[in-house]
Design a protein around this motif. Structure first.
Motif, PDB file in Angstrom:
ATOM      1  N   TYR A  70      32.029  11.891 -10.470  1.00  0.00           N
ATOM      2  CA  TYR A  70      31.969  12.387 -11.842  1.00  0.00           C
ATOM      3  C   TYR A  70      32.378  13.858 -11.878  1.00  0.00           C
ATOM      4  N   VAL A  71      33.343  14.180 -12.735  1.00  0.00           N
ATOM      5  CA  VAL A  71      33.822  15.556 -12.885  1.00  0.00           C
ATOM      6  C   VAL A  71      33.404  16.067 -14.257  1.00  0.00           C
ATOM      7  N   GLN A  72      32.635  17.158 -14.277  1.00  0.00           N
ATOM      8  CA  GLN A  72      32.228  17.808 -15.518  1.00  0.00           C
ATOM      9  C   GLN A  72      33.209  18.943 -15.792  1.00  0.00           C
ATOM     10  N   LYS A  73      33.782  18.969 -16.994  1.00  0.00           N
ATOM     11  CA  LYS A  73      34.738  20.009 -17.364  1.00  0.00           C
ATOM     12  C   LYS A  73      34.113  20.923 -18.393  1.00  0.00           C
ATOM     13  N   GLY A  74      34.540  22.188 -18.394  1.00  0.00           N
ATOM     14  CA  GLY A  74      34.019  23.126 -19.364  1.00  0.00           C
ATOM     15  C   GLY A  74      34.788  24.428 -19.345  1.00  0.00           C
ATOM     16  N   THR A  75      34.309  25.367 -20.167  1.00  0.00           N
ATOM     17  CA  THR A  75      34.899  26.694 -20.253  1.00  0.00           C
ATOM     18  C   THR A  75      33.781  27.726 -20.178  1.00  0.00           C
ATOM     19  N   ILE A  76      34.000  28.757 -19.386  1.00  0.00           N
ATOM     20  CA  ILE A  76      33.053  29.870 -19.262  1.00  0.00           C
ATOM     21  C   ILE A  76      33.718  31.102 -19.852  1.00  0.00           C
ATOM     22  N   ASN A 121      37.837  28.696  -6.244  1.00  0.00           N
ATOM     23  CA  ASN A 121      36.900  27.652  -5.835  1.00  0.00           C
ATOM     24  C   ASN A 121      35.604  28.289  -5.342  1.00  0.00           C
ATOM     25  N   TYR A 122      34.485  27.792  -5.874  1.00  0.00           N
ATOM     26  CA  TYR A 122      33.202  28.273  -5.401  1.00  0.00           C
ATOM     27  C   TYR A 122      32.186  27.148  -5.381  1.00  0.00           C
ATOM     28  N   THR A 123      31.101  27.377  -4.627  1.00  0.00           N
ATOM     29  CA  THR A 123      30.038  26.388  -4.489  1.00  0.00           C
ATOM     30  C   THR A 123      28.730  27.016  -4.943  1.00  0.00           C
ATOM     31  N   LEU A 124      27.986  26.268  -5.758  1.00  0.00           N
ATOM     32  CA  LEU A 124      26.662  26.685  -6.224  1.00  0.00           C
ATOM     33  C   LEU A 124      25.606  25.826  -5.547  1.00  0.00           C
ATOM     34  N   ALA A 129      41.568  35.896 -11.190  1.00  0.00           N
ATOM     35  CA  ALA A 129      40.304  35.161 -11.215  1.00  0.00           C
ATOM     36  C   ALA A 129      39.153  35.962 -10.630  1.00  0.00           C
ATOM     37  N   ASP A 130      39.422  36.940  -9.766  1.00  0.00           N
ATOM     38  CA  ASP A 130      38.329  37.662  -9.124  1.00  0.00           C
ATOM     39  C   ASP A 130      37.500  38.486 -10.104  1.00  0.00           C
ATOM     40  N   ARG A 131      37.994  38.709 -11.314  1.00  0.00           N
ATOM     41  CA  ARG A 131      37.204  39.445 -12.314  1.00  0.00           C
ATOM     42  C   ARG A 131      36.049  38.605 -12.856  1.00  0.00           C
ATOM     43  N   PHE A 132      36.017  37.326 -12.504  1.00  0.00           N
ATOM     44  CA  PHE A 132      34.929  36.456 -12.929  1.00  0.00           C
ATOM     45  C   PHE A 132      33.851  36.300 -11.856  1.00  0.00           C
ATOM     46  N   LYS A 133      33.945  37.037 -10.774  1.00  0.00           N
ATOM     47  CA  LYS A 133      32.961  36.908  -9.697  1.00  0.00           C
ATOM     48  C   LYS A 133      31.637  37.591 -10.009  1.00  0.00           C
ATOM     49  N   THR A 134      31.637  38.590 -10.874  1.00  0.00           N
ATOM     50  CA  THR A 134      30.403  39.259 -11.271  1.00  0.00           C
ATOM     51  C   THR A 134      30.415  39.491 -12.772  1.00  0.00           C
ATOM     52  N   GLY A 135      29.232  39.617 -13.343  1.00  0.00           N
ATOM     53  CA  GLY A 135      29.130  39.913 -14.765  1.00  0.00           C
ATOM     54  C   GLY A 135      28.236  38.938 -15.494  1.00  0.00           C
ATOM     55  N   THR A 136      28.322  38.998 -16.820  1.00  0.00           N
ATOM     56  CA  THR A 136      27.551  38.122 -17.700  1.00  0.00           C
ATOM     57  C   THR A 136      28.523  37.179 -18.390  1.00  0.00           C
ATOM     58  N   ILE A 165      38.241  26.479 -10.587  1.00  0.00           N
ATOM     59  CA  ILE A 165      38.809  27.114 -11.778  1.00  0.00           C
ATOM     60  C   ILE A 165      40.201  26.520 -11.981  1.00  0.00           C
ATOM     61  N   THR A 166      40.409  25.930 -13.162  1.00  0.00           N
ATOM     62  CA  THR A 166      41.668  25.220 -13.416  1.00  0.00           C
ATOM     63  C   THR A 166      42.628  25.968 -14.334  1.00  0.00           C
ATOM     64  N   ASN A 167      42.108  26.936 -15.109  1.00  0.00           N
ATOM     65  CA  ASN A 167      42.968  27.683 -16.027  1.00  0.00           C
ATOM     66  C   ASN A 167      42.314  29.019 -16.350  1.00  0.00           C
ATOM     67  N   LEU A 168      43.103  30.078 -16.341  1.00  0.00           N
ATOM     68  CA  LEU A 168      42.616  31.412 -16.675  1.00  0.00           C
ATOM     69  C   LEU A 168      43.109  31.832 -18.048  1.00  0.00           C
ATOM     70  N   ASN A 169      42.221  32.473 -18.801  1.00  0.00           N
ATOM     71  CA  ASN A 169      42.572  33.088 -20.072  1.00  0.00           C
ATOM     72  C   ASN A 169      42.115  34.543 -20.009  1.00  0.00           C
ATOM     73  N   LYS A 170      42.342  35.288 -21.073  1.00  0.00           N
ATOM     74  CA  LYS A 170      41.993  36.709 -21.060  1.00  0.00           C
ATOM     75  C   LYS A 170      40.508  36.927 -20.765  1.00  0.00           C
ATOM     76  N   ASP A 171      39.621  36.256 -21.494  1.00  0.00           N
ATOM     77  CA  ASP A 171      38.181  36.460 -21.341  1.00  0.00           C
ATOM     78  C   ASP A 171      37.429  35.198 -20.952  1.00  0.00           C
ATOM     79  N   SER A 172      38.117  34.203 -20.420  1.00  0.00           N
ATOM     80  CA  SER A 172      37.450  32.943 -20.085  1.00  0.00           C
ATOM     81  C   SER A 172      38.232  32.205 -19.008  1.00  0.00           C
ATOM     82  N   TYR A 173      37.585  31.165 -18.492  1.00  0.00           N
ATOM     83  CA  TYR A 173      38.300  30.255 -17.600  1.00  0.00           C
ATOM     84  C   TYR A 173      37.786  28.839 -17.792  1.00  0.00           C
TER      85      TYR A 173
END
Length: 121
Positions: free
Chosen positions: A112-118, A72-75, A24-31, A93-101
């Motif tokens: 209220y819980v908002q779910k999505g994929t980045i 887990n992170y806070t914005l 998961a740490d590969r999602f800490k920086t980038g676009t 973060i509930t699930n990791l994939n190759k290029d998304s989570y």
């Protein structure tokens, strides 16, 4: 002798396979991108260190990002425009994939819980 040869073959087979562990740490920086749909407008996210910039519709929001751990992170909005913008957003973060989570987000102490994929670009 046959046992040694068989064990050697098994050992080589196990360790010659390329093992890519999803981290998961590969999602800490980038676009990143959240595609349009499921309650979201297309959103482009830029992350650097403790800063996250989100571009969607005609808006640009700047948020601080604090990583509790790799999942887990806070914005927090740096320049809130409304009362709800002042509340932190807790993301898990509930699930990791190759290029998304996949994630679940909660604003403040809401139920209220908002779910999505980045997706990483």
């Amino acid at each position: 002798m046959k046992k040694i040869a068989l064990l050697s073959l098994i050992f080589i087979a196990l360790f010659s396979c390329k093992n890519e562990i999803l981290k998961a740490d590969r999602f800490k920086t980038g676009t990143f991108e959240i595609p349009k749909g499921k309650g979201y407008e297309k959103t482009i996210i830029l992350r650097r260190d403790s800063l996250q910039i989100e571009k969607y519709e005609d808006r640009i929001d700047t948020l601080s990002i604090f990583w509790k751990d790799n999942f887990n992170y806070t914005l927090k909005m740096l320049h809130p425009k409304t009362a709800i913008d002042e509340d932190p957003i807790y993301v898990k973060i509930t699930n990791l994939n190759k290029d998304s989570y996949d994630f679940e987000a909660v604003i403040g102490h809401s139920n209220y819980v908002q779910k999505g994929t980045i997706y990483k670009k």
